[in-house]
Design a protein around this motif. Sequence first.
Motif, PDB file in Angstrom:
ATOM      1  N   GLN A  71       0.827  -1.202   0.000  1.00  0.00           N
ATOM      2  CA  GLN A  71       0.000   0.000   0.000  1.00  0.00           C
ATOM      3  C   GLN A  71       0.868   1.261   0.000  1.00  0.00           C
ATOM      4  O   GLN A  71       0.532   2.260  -0.642  1.00  0.00           O
ATOM      5  CB  GLN A  71      -0.939   0.011   1.203  1.00  0.00           C
ATOM      6  N   ASP A  75       0.609   4.179  -2.659  1.00  0.00           N
ATOM      7  CA  ASP A  75       0.370   5.542  -2.201  1.00  0.00           C
ATOM      8  C   ASP A  75       1.499   6.483  -2.601  1.00  0.00           C
ATOM      9  O   ASP A  75       1.301   7.707  -2.670  1.00  0.00           O
ATOM     10  CB  ASP A  75       0.207   5.572  -0.683  1.00  0.00           C
ATOM     11  N   THR A  79      -1.723  10.964  -6.001  1.00  0.00           N
ATOM     12  CA  THR A  79      -2.533  11.645  -7.018  1.00  0.00           C
ATOM     13  C   THR A  79      -1.712  12.049  -8.228  1.00  0.00           C
ATOM     14  O   THR A  79      -2.264  12.432  -9.249  1.00  0.00           O
ATOM     15  CB  THR A  79      -3.191  12.892  -6.410  1.00  0.00           C
ATOM     16  N   ILE A  97      -5.813  -0.653  -1.829  1.00  0.00           N
ATOM     17  CA  ILE A  97      -6.659   0.366  -2.439  1.00  0.00           C
ATOM     18  C   ILE A  97      -5.971   0.945  -3.673  1.00  0.00           C
ATOM     19  O   ILE A  97      -4.828   1.417  -3.613  1.00  0.00           O
ATOM     20  CB  ILE A  97      -6.972   1.495  -1.435  1.00  0.00           C
ATOM     21  N   ARG A  99      -6.012   3.816  -6.774  1.00  0.00           N
ATOM     22  CA  ARG A  99      -6.472   5.187  -7.011  1.00  0.00           C
ATOM     23  C   ARG A  99      -6.289   5.542  -8.483  1.00  0.00           C
ATOM     24  O   ARG A  99      -5.639   4.821  -9.239  1.00  0.00           O
ATOM     25  CB  ARG A  99      -5.708   6.156  -6.106  1.00  0.00           C
ATOM     26  N   SER A 100      -6.835   6.668  -8.871  1.00  0.00           N
ATOM     27  CA  SER A 100      -6.729   7.120 -10.251  1.00  0.00           C
ATOM     28  C   SER A 100      -5.272   7.289 -10.667  1.00  0.00           C
ATOM     29  O   SER A 100      -4.415   7.657  -9.859  1.00  0.00           O
ATOM     30  CB  SER A 100      -7.460   8.457 -10.428  1.00  0.00           C
ATOM     31  N   GLU A 126      -8.992  -3.194  -4.614  1.00  0.00           N
ATOM     32  CA  GLU A 126     -10.290  -2.525  -4.594  1.00  0.00           C
ATOM     33  C   GLU A 126     -10.097  -1.039  -4.889  1.00  0.00           C
ATOM     34  O   GLU A 126      -9.175  -0.402  -4.367  1.00  0.00           O
ATOM     35  CB  GLU A 126     -10.955  -2.715  -3.234  1.00  0.00           C
ATOM     36  N   SER A 127     -10.951  -0.491  -5.728  1.00  0.00           N
ATOM     37  CA  SER A 127     -10.831   0.926  -6.065  1.00  0.00           C
ATOM     38  C   SER A 127     -11.217   1.793  -4.877  1.00  0.00           C
ATOM     39  O   SER A 127     -12.085   1.432  -4.067  1.00  0.00           O
ATOM     40  CB  SER A 127     -11.707   1.267  -7.269  1.00  0.00           C
ATOM     41  N   GLU A 128     -10.583   2.933  -4.777  1.00  0.00           N
ATOM     42  CA  GLU A 128     -10.870   3.870  -3.711  1.00  0.00           C
ATOM     43  C   GLU A 128     -12.352   4.247  -3.727  1.00  0.00           C
ATOM     44  O   GLU A 128     -12.905   4.609  -4.759  1.00  0.00           O
ATOM     45  CB  GLU A 128     -10.016   5.122  -3.891  1.00  0.00           C
ATOM     46  N   GLY A 129     -13.021   4.122  -2.591  1.00  0.00           N
ATOM     47  CA  GLY A 129     -14.428   4.497  -2.471  1.00  0.00           C
ATOM     48  C   GLY A 129     -15.411   3.455  -2.963  1.00  0.00           C
ATOM     49  O   GLY A 129     -16.605   3.739  -3.074  1.00  0.00           O
ATOM     50  N   ILE A 142     -12.811   6.061  -9.629  1.00  0.00           N
ATOM     51  CA  ILE A 142     -11.463   6.321 -10.116  1.00  0.00           C
ATOM     52  C   ILE A 142     -11.384   6.082 -11.621  1.00  0.00           C
ATOM     53  O   ILE A 142     -12.238   5.408 -12.206  1.00  0.00           O
ATOM     54  CB  ILE A 142     -10.414   5.478  -9.364  1.00  0.00           C
TER      55      ILE A 142
END
Length: 457
Positions: A71, A75, A79, A97, A99-100, A126-129, A142
């Motif tokens: 992770q 991370d 972004t 997780i 992210r885009s 798993e995609s964020e949210g 995402i």
Amino acid sequence: MADEGSARPHAAVTRRTALLRGGAVAAGLGTAALGGAAAASGISSGDGAVIDVRDHGATGDGATDDTAALQAALDAVGTRGGIVLLPPGVYVTRRLILRSRVHLRGAGGDSSVLRLRAGANSAILESEGFERLTGTRSDAGISLFSVRDLTLDGNKGQNPEGGYGLRIYGYGYELTEVIAHNCRNDGIVSEWGPTAALPAPSHQMEARLSAVRSHGNDGHGVNFQGPHDSMFLNCVTFENAGVGFRIAGDAMGTQMVNCHGWGIRQDVSFDLAATSVGCVNCYADLNGGVGVRISRNDCRWIGGYILGYNQSHPNPEIGVQFLPGTQPEEPSGCLVESKIVNCGTAAVDFGADRGRSSVRVSLSQPGALAEDGRRIPGTGRGWIGKPAPTTEVEITQGLGDPEKNLVVRPAFDLRAQATPDRPTDGNVRLFAREAGGRTQLCALFPNGTVQVMASEP
């Protein structure tokens, strides 16, 4: 005395620097090639960051819980976007997780494995949210991310309460050479909302799945409910307890080419439960159950092949089955052109056909075999149920045998009108007219002669 060039500190050339220069090989792949592939496919990698999960402490030894390290690597591109490299190894993990603009790259198939930790009972990726967005039909989620060249092992024997390979709520992504297997639930889940204004930046909403394999899961192989207008190429699902390819919900307009669903455990190979799904040159291989199930309007199965096991089986074995959709008029307007072989119950089940479809099927249906090898009476039928009056049907199993063939052409109307223009030489024009309060069927010849062929009594 060392010259000036040799005095430069070699330690300054870090792994990341070498990777970015394309001068090192990570996970058996040149990073320059990775970057080129990303650019060629139109995938944004943000500021070009390339992260190796081992630099964040991941071991890939098949025993250590690598969740925190993995992770941290994901991370690290955050972004900004970038590439996260997963060298060969088995990485034990809990939920990770995505992210885009993050692009997760393995070293290929069985070389790079993400295995769900015992007792995690979650998705591997798993995609964020996801949990917040699933079921909302939102246009959030995402985007501009990808996963490729790795295996997702759900370790279902040690995750009895649940587990998925990959769960996505998002759009504009790519999955390539991903294997999802051994999951307590579905191998791959994807969802997104209906047509909506897309936030910038966007290269449209479609997902692209290529050479994806999902098998041995206790749920569906691929449970795809969006994004719409997506594309599947050369994908395989097999030996799943649910459906091989379930295309449903907001996945309207999804196109599939050269995909194959098979297996003794799969009740349905292809479930076309979204509108306007198109399958070209796909292969449904079944052992009991249904090859292609259609429940929505305007679906297409063209140039495909459907093969049954043709043995005595506790479940009906049907090539193409029309089932009721979410609306009373569904399914209708569908197009089926296929070869169907050895389906023990029937090649086509018209039970819920609502009309305006075209079904053209060539059969080889000798009938199911009992354990002693004898044919079972009443099996191997060409069709069951009755097509709607407006559906055009051509099911052939030996053109010389009318009992095995079903050829249905819908009736048509000639509406009463004024005498039309004369046809050209060598042609005859048919038309209907009213004369003396009665409808007549007439033929008009090039010289202007009108011949009444039939008149209302």
